[in-house]
Write an enzyme that holds these catalytic residues in place. Structure first.
Site, PDB file in Angstrom:
ATOM      1  N   HIS A 124       3.928   1.383  -8.469  1.00 16.45           N
ATOM      2  CA  HIS A 124       5.158   2.178  -8.573  1.00 16.45           C
ATOM      3  C   HIS A 124       4.868   3.452  -9.355  1.00 16.45           C
ATOM      4  CE1 HIS A 124       7.993  -0.568  -6.762  1.00 16.45           C
ATOM      5  NE2 HIS A 124       7.571  -1.562  -7.520  1.00 16.45           N
TER       6      HIS A 124
ATOM      7  N   ASN B   5       9.512  -9.237  -9.263  1.00 16.39           N
ATOM      8  CA  ASN B   5      10.362 -10.099  -8.459  1.00 16.39           C
ATOM      9  C   ASN B   5       9.496 -11.007  -7.582  1.00 16.39           C
ATOM     10  OD1 ASN B   5      12.517 -11.193  -7.174  1.00 16.39           O
ATOM     11  ND2 ASN B   5      13.016  -9.385  -5.963  1.00 16.39           N
TER      12      ASN B   5
ATOM     13  N   LEU C  35       0.819  -1.217   0.000  1.00 19.75           N
ATOM     14  CA  LEU C  35       0.000   0.000   0.000  1.00 19.75           C
ATOM     15  C   LEU C  35       0.852   1.267   0.000  1.00 19.75           C
ATOM     16  CD1 LEU C  35      -2.910  -1.034   2.415  1.00 19.75           C
ATOM     17  CD2 LEU C  35      -2.979  -0.817  -0.073  1.00 19.75           C
ATOM     18  N   ARG C  36       2.163   1.145   0.232  1.00 23.87           N
ATOM     19  CA  ARG C  36       3.141   2.247   0.055  1.00 23.87           C
ATOM     20  C   ARG C  36       3.037   3.383   1.068  1.00 23.87           C
ATOM     21  NH1 ARG C  36       5.969  -1.287  -2.472  1.00 23.87           N
ATOM     22  NH2 ARG C  36       5.725  -1.450  -4.718  1.00 23.87           N
TER      23      ARG C  36
ATOM     24  N   ASP D  24       0.275  -9.628  -4.705  1.00 23.53           N
ATOM     25  CA  ASP D  24       1.546  -8.883  -4.721  1.00 23.53           C
ATOM     26  C   ASP D  24       1.360  -7.556  -5.459  1.00 23.53           C
ATOM     27  OD1 ASP D  24       4.119  -8.094  -4.261  1.00 23.53           O
ATOM     28  OD2 ASP D  24       5.073  -9.641  -5.491  1.00 23.53           O
TER      29      ASP D  24
HETATM   30  O1  DOR Z   1       8.044  -7.298  -7.657  1.00 23.78           O
HETATM   31  C1  DOR Z   1       8.066  -7.090  -6.444  1.00 23.78           C
HETATM   32  N1  DOR Z   1       7.720  -5.879  -5.959  1.00 23.78           N
HETATM   33  N2  DOR Z   1       8.447  -8.051  -5.616  1.00 23.78           N
HETATM   34  C2  DOR Z   1       8.641  -7.816  -4.308  1.00 23.78           C
HETATM   35  O2  DOR Z   1       9.010  -8.720  -3.611  1.00 23.78           O
HETATM   36  C3  DOR Z   1       8.446  -6.473  -3.750  1.00 23.78           C
HETATM   37  C4  DOR Z   1       7.524  -5.692  -4.560  1.00 23.78           C
HETATM   38  C5  DOR Z   1       7.549  -4.230  -4.237  1.00 23.78           C
HETATM   39  O3  DOR Z   1       7.546  -3.837  -3.071  1.00 23.78           O
HETATM   40  O4  DOR Z   1       7.515  -3.415  -5.191  1.00 23.78           O
HETATM   41 ZN    ZN Z   2       8.216 -10.513  -2.566  1.00 27.04          ZN
END
Ligand code: DOR
Ligand code: ZN
Length: 425
Positions: free
Chosen positions: A307, A276, A59-60, A303
């Site tokens: 961004h 990731n 949620l940042r 997940d």
């Molecule tokens: O792709 C990913 N983004 N994998 C993660 O483990 C963390 C996440 C992120 O916080 O952006």
């Molecule tokens: Zn992760």
């Protein structure tokens, strides 16, 4: 409090019936219900599911409110059919103290769109050196039960062992981001034929599988609960299968994107596909789908990783990993699994609610049960327009794709958060 009569709706795929919601709970389920005071929601052609529960949401907030806030992420979640999300700890400051987890929890309550359950960090600052104040977070108002350094792996086996031991006292769970960091130094994508051709440093499957193998042994040794985040390889499935057969207390999740997209997406060099763990091969996808149906993988978790534009629309090597997920997860599940409503309810609501210990969530509509539910139109198809998403970020890998299913309404404790496909706050 208000009353709602959802008429002629299929509850988790069964023959159409009526569902009456009153005072925050399901008051009755049955054909021909009569409730003159209730607002009628026409459920014809719709499927009612227990409200979806996401075990893995970024949620940042605090720190990157330009990318997402608790409120904007909660809205994205409600629009995606969720009634509860677990908020990952890799914020700034990191959610490694009772103060920060209480702040996130309180912001979730204020937004009032989904229940926001904070996850606490395992180690101070996610640095992998010292255990965070797990007990204080567990005892806080946020009642943290899942701890994770997600984004980073708890790579030190001694620290992992201590963390597993510590959370046993309150039946907590360590959720591991399984990535042996020495094997992924400089990695940009899945290590395989495509990475060789593109000349990008690879992230080998064994970097994930080695950590899962180690951690199921540690969890078995300690007798504690382990949850494996975003499983992405066929080999990981086999490690999990063996561990479960031995009775290890391990659960695992797969993301929508790892069920659908392959590493060939990297050929576009569009960083929207950088994530990731990385997108893997078609053979991995087949193994993940089979494991999800079988139950070796317990749940789908998004997940959801928003961004900001400057962190994503740049050269592949500099782009942050991660993609949006909350507003598209149910559609991807429907695409991948078909209308297997009981399986979808199990993997996206009942089991994640049980793993997270979220009372009142993950329960099929029945008299007396808190009215946390979502209504899906399975016949609808929609084309994903990034600008129309409720998330503050735009990094969806499904832009302009046409996907099946649409969330028509979501109810949180008997009050709609979404109606006619639109968020009410
Ligand atoms: O792709 C990913 N983004 N994998 C993660 O483990 C963390 C996440 C992120 O916080 O952006
Ligand atoms: Zn992760």
């Amino acid at each position: 409090m208000s009353s709602y009569l959802i008429s002629n709706v299929s509850v988790v795929g069964a023959a159409p019936t009526d569902v009456l919601i009153r005072d925050g709970v399901v008051a009755a389920v049955g054909a021909g219900l009569d409730a003159p005071e209730a607002t009628v929601v026409d459920g014809t052609g719709l499927v009612a599911l227990p409200g979806l529960v996401d075990l893995h949401t970024h949620l940042r907030e605090p720190g990157r409110e330009d990318a997402e806030t608790v409120e904007s992420g909660s809205r994205a979640a409600a629009l995606g059919g969720y009634t509860a999300v677990c908020a990952m700890a890799n914020t700034s400051p990191v959610a490694d103290t009772a103060g920060v987890v209480e702040q996130v929890w309180r912001l979730g309550r204020e937004a009032g769109l989904v229940d926001v359950q904070p996850i606490g960090a395992v180690t101070v600052g996610l640095a992998g050196e010292h255990l965070a104040e797990l007990g204080a977070m567990a005892d806080s108002a946020a009642r943290v039960r899942i701890f994770s350094d997600d984004g980073h792996c708890v790579a030190d086996p001694r620290l992992m062992r201590r963390a597993l031991e510590y959370v046993k006292a309150f039946d907590g769970t360590i959720a591991q981001h399984a990535e042996e960091p020495r094997l992924t130094e400089g990695a940009q994508m899945h290590e395989g034929e495509v990475s060789t051709r593109l000349g990008l440093t690879g992230w080998p499957a064994v970097a994930e599988e080695a950590i899962i193998a180690r951690d199921v042994l540690l969890a078995e040794h300690v007798g504690s609960r382990l949850h494996v985040c975003h499983v992405s390889t066929a080999g990981s499935v086999e490690v999990l299968r063996q561990a479960k057969a031995r009775g290890v207390r391990v659960t695992a999740e797969v993301t929508p994107h790892h069920l659908l997209l392959t590493d060939s997406r990297a050929e576009t060099y569009d960083p929207v596909y950088k994530v990731n763990p990385p997108l893997r091969t078609a053979a991995d996808i087949a193994a993940l789908r089979a494991a999800l149906v079988e139950g070796v993988i317990d749940i789908v978790a998004t997940d959801h990783a928003p961004h900001a534009v400057e962190d994503k629309e740049c050269e592949w090597a500099y782009a942050r990993p991660g993609m949006l997920g909350l507003e598209t997860a149910l559609s991807i599940a429907l695409d991948v699994l078909g209308p297997q409503w009981d399986l979808i309810a199990e993997r996206m609501s009942r089991t994640p609610a049980r793993i997270a210990g979220l009372e009142g969530h993950g329960l099929d509509p029945a008299p007396g049960v808190p009215a946390n539910l979502t209504l899906v139109d399975p016949a609808a198809r929609r084309t994903i327009e990034p600008a129309e998403l409720a998330s503050r970020s735009r990094n969806t890998p499904y832009a302009r794709m046409t996907l099946p299913g649409r969330i028509v309404a979501t109810f949180l404790r008997g009050e709609p958060t979404v109606l006619d496909g639109k968020a009410l706050k």
